[in-house]
Scaffold this motif. Sequence first.
Motif, mmCIF file in Angstrom:
data_model
loop_
_atom_site.group_PDB
_atom_site.id
_atom_site.type_symbol
_atom_site.label_atom_id
_atom_site.label_comp_id
_atom_site.label_asym_id
_atom_site.label_seq_id
_atom_site.Cartn_x
_atom_site.Cartn_y
_atom_site.Cartn_z
ATOM 1 N N TRP A 56 0.950 -1.295 -0.128
ATOM 2 C CA TRP A 56 0.041 0.147 0.066
ATOM 3 C C TRP A 56 0.804 1.154 0.110
ATOM 4 O O TRP A 56 2.110 1.214 0.511
ATOM 5 C CB TRP A 56 -0.949 -0.102 1.102
ATOM 6 C CG TRP A 56 -0.075 0.172 2.481
ATOM 7 C CD1 TRP A 56 -0.046 -0.857 3.322
ATOM 8 C CD2 TRP A 56 0.087 1.478 3.074
ATOM 9 N NE1 TRP A 56 0.597 -0.332 4.636
ATOM 10 C CE2 TRP A 56 0.445 1.091 4.444
ATOM 11 C CE3 TRP A 56 -0.123 2.705 2.726
ATOM 12 C CZ2 TRP A 56 1.104 1.907 5.355
ATOM 13 C CZ3 TRP A 56 0.261 3.798 3.900
ATOM 14 C CH2 TRP A 56 0.960 3.144 4.988
ATOM 15 N N VAL A 57 0.404 2.244 -0.355
ATOM 16 C CA VAL A 57 0.981 3.452 -0.587
ATOM 17 C C VAL A 57 -0.062 4.828 -0.619
ATOM 18 O O VAL A 57 -0.967 4.449 -1.114
ATOM 19 C CB VAL A 57 1.918 3.706 -2.131
ATOM 20 C CG1 VAL A 57 2.331 5.180 -2.422
ATOM 21 C CG2 VAL A 57 2.929 2.683 -2.120
ATOM 22 N N ASP A 58 0.297 5.776 0.172
ATOM 23 C CA ASP A 58 -0.706 6.990 0.471
ATOM 24 C C ASP A 58 -0.695 7.944 -0.846
ATOM 25 O O ASP A 58 0.045 7.471 -1.822
ATOM 26 C CB ASP A 58 -0.346 7.698 1.731
ATOM 27 C CG ASP A 58 0.849 8.277 1.586
ATOM 28 O OD1 ASP A 58 1.705 8.495 0.616
ATOM 29 O OD2 ASP A 58 1.051 9.152 2.534
ATOM 30 N N GLY A 59 -1.596 8.644 -0.732
ATOM 31 C CA GLY A 59 -2.088 9.542 -1.977
ATOM 32 C C GLY A 59 -0.675 10.253 -2.431
ATOM 33 O O GLY A 59 -0.399 10.444 -3.506
ATOM 34 N N SER A 60 0.291 10.773 -1.266
ATOM 35 C CA SER A 60 1.385 11.433 -1.586
ATOM 36 C C SER A 60 2.609 10.486 -2.277
ATOM 37 O O SER A 60 3.731 11.071 -2.875
ATOM 38 C CB SER A 60 1.980 12.109 -0.429
ATOM 39 O OG SER A 60 2.281 11.052 0.487
ATOM 40 N N ARG A 61 2.429 9.083 -2.172
ATOM 41 C CA ARG A 61 3.347 8.170 -2.506
ATOM 42 C C ARG A 61 4.623 8.415 -1.713
ATOM 43 O O ARG A 61 5.665 7.754 -2.259
ATOM 44 C CB ARG A 61 3.477 8.123 -4.190
ATOM 45 C CG ARG A 61 2.277 7.899 -4.918
ATOM 46 C CD ARG A 61 2.313 7.825 -6.484
ATOM 47 N NE ARG A 61 3.605 7.021 -6.687
ATOM 48 C CZ ARG A 61 4.280 7.305 -7.801
ATOM 49 N NH1 ARG A 61 3.960 8.376 -8.408
ATOM 50 N NH2 ARG A 61 5.286 6.697 -8.147
ATOM 51 N N LEU A 62 4.865 8.915 -0.592
ATOM 52 C CA LEU A 62 5.837 9.161 0.138
ATOM 53 C C LEU A 62 5.680 8.046 1.543
ATOM 54 O O LEU A 62 6.824 8.083 2.126
ATOM 55 C CB LEU A 62 6.056 10.525 0.665
ATOM 56 C CG LEU A 62 6.326 11.290 -0.278
ATOM 57 C CD1 LEU A 62 6.681 12.871 -0.078
ATOM 58 C CD2 LEU A 62 7.659 11.046 -1.377
ATOM 59 N N SER A 63 4.565 7.477 1.710
ATOM 60 C CA SER A 63 4.310 6.747 2.846
ATOM 61 C C SER A 63 3.879 5.603 2.277
ATOM 62 O O SER A 63 2.893 5.292 1.467
ATOM 63 C CB SER A 63 3.352 7.163 3.937
ATOM 64 O OG SER A 63 4.034 8.348 4.455
ATOM 65 N N GLY A 64 4.287 4.285 2.842
ATOM 66 C CA GLY A 64 3.865 2.907 2.378
ATOM 67 C C GLY A 64 4.015 2.022 3.481
ATOM 68 O O GLY A 64 4.770 1.936 4.454
ATOM 69 N N GLY A 65 3.437 0.685 2.990
ATOM 70 C CA GLY A 65 3.575 -0.375 3.832
ATOM 71 C C GLY A 65 4.315 -1.455 2.898
ATOM 72 O O GLY A 65 4.078 -1.910 1.884
ATOM 73 N N LEU A 66 5.472 -1.735 3.405
ATOM 74 C CA LEU A 66 6.485 -2.934 2.677
ATOM 75 C C LEU A 66 6.420 -4.246 3.286
ATOM 76 O O LEU A 66 6.673 -4.468 4.455
ATOM 77 C CB LEU A 66 8.026 -2.303 2.956
ATOM 78 C CG LEU A 66 9.018 -2.998 2.384
ATOM 79 C CD1 LEU A 66 8.799 -2.898 0.825
ATOM 80 C CD2 LEU A 66 10.552 -2.674 2.605
ATOM 81 N N ARG A 67 6.016 -5.200 2.493
ATOM 82 C CA ARG A 67 5.798 -6.448 3.063
ATOM 83 C C ARG A 67 7.501 -7.190 2.459
ATOM 84 O O ARG A 67 7.788 -7.014 1.455
ATOM 85 C CB ARG A 67 4.872 -7.136 2.131
ATOM 86 C CG ARG A 67 4.773 -8.551 2.558
ATOM 87 C CD ARG A 67 3.790 -9.262 1.646
ATOM 88 N NE ARG A 67 4.115 -9.469 0.238
ATOM 89 C CZ ARG A 67 3.680 -9.504 -0.670
ATOM 90 N NH1 ARG A 67 2.124 -9.069 -0.627
ATOM 91 N NH2 ARG A 67 3.955 -9.530 -2.054
ATOM 92 N N PHE A 68 7.957 -7.600 3.582
ATOM 93 C CA PHE A 68 9.298 -8.588 3.325
ATOM 94 C C PHE A 68 9.002 -9.803 2.817
ATOM 95 O O PHE A 68 8.465 -10.926 3.082
ATOM 96 C CB PHE A 68 10.030 -8.775 4.730
ATOM 97 C CG PHE A 68 10.238 -7.457 5.479
ATOM 98 C CD1 PHE A 68 10.296 -6.054 4.888
ATOM 99 C CD2 PHE A 68 10.441 -7.693 6.932
ATOM 100 C CE1 PHE A 68 10.648 -5.070 5.646
ATOM 101 C CE2 PHE A 68 10.570 -6.504 7.655
ATOM 102 C CZ PHE A 68 10.763 -5.290 7.067
ATOM 103 N N ASP A 69 9.494 -9.657 1.418
ATOM 104 C CA ASP A 69 9.231 -11.026 0.725
ATOM 105 C C ASP A 69 10.664 -12.054 0.591
ATOM 106 O O ASP A 69 10.417 -13.047 0.756
ATOM 107 C CB ASP A 69 9.095 -10.701 -0.991
ATOM 108 C CG ASP A 69 7.479 -10.247 -1.037
ATOM 109 O OD1 ASP A 69 6.686 -10.335 -0.254
ATOM 110 O OD2 ASP A 69 7.508 -9.635 -2.152
ATOM 111 N N ARG A 70 11.802 -11.278 0.496
ATOM 112 C CA ARG A 70 12.975 -12.127 0.481
ATOM 113 C C ARG A 70 13.861 -11.841 1.672
ATOM 114 O O ARG A 70 14.527 -10.544 1.680
ATOM 115 C CB ARG A 70 13.830 -11.911 -0.805
ATOM 116 C CG ARG A 70 12.964 -12.630 -1.917
ATOM 117 C CD ARG A 70 13.990 -12.676 -2.920
ATOM 118 N NE ARG A 70 13.113 -13.327 -4.165
ATOM 119 C CZ ARG A 70 13.060 -12.817 -5.338
ATOM 120 N NH1 ARG A 70 13.911 -11.961 -5.640
ATOM 121 N NH2 ARG A 70 12.512 -13.307 -6.108
ATOM 122 N N LEU A 71 13.855 -12.627 2.921
ATOM 123 C CA LEU A 71 14.789 -12.057 3.940
ATOM 124 C C LEU A 71 15.406 -13.525 4.435
ATOM 125 O O LEU A 71 14.930 -14.625 4.428
ATOM 126 C CB LEU A 71 13.807 -11.739 5.262
ATOM 127 C CG LEU A 71 14.380 -11.012 6.137
ATOM 128 C CD1 LEU A 71 14.960 -9.707 5.790
ATOM 129 C CD2 LEU A 71 13.238 -10.467 7.321
#
Length: 95
Positions: A56-71
């Motif tokens: 997800w990314v907010d309207g400003s595209r400066l905040s978002g939720g990063l899901r860790f896929d490769r760790l």
Amino acid sequence: MSINLGSDNGGLLLDLSTGGAAIQAVAPLQPTVASPFAFHLPQLNSQIEGTGVFVWVDGSRLSGGLRFDRLSPHAQQLLEQWLKVSRTETVRAAA
């Protein structure tokens, strides 16, 4: 804590869990695009590196939720250890 999001972006970790992080970025985020990331865990003197996707990314595209896929399993273990210690210290401080 700060986070590196590749060679052209970075920002602050607003919230952190074993599965991902909320981030405030310097440059616009690209939703649904794989993004490399790296951040340093205080007290453990360890760098966590991997790849994730902004789910997800907010309207400003400066905040978002990063899901860790490769760790890596080691990085996952360090993150879990750090979160456990961090939560215990928070509970003690609140008591």
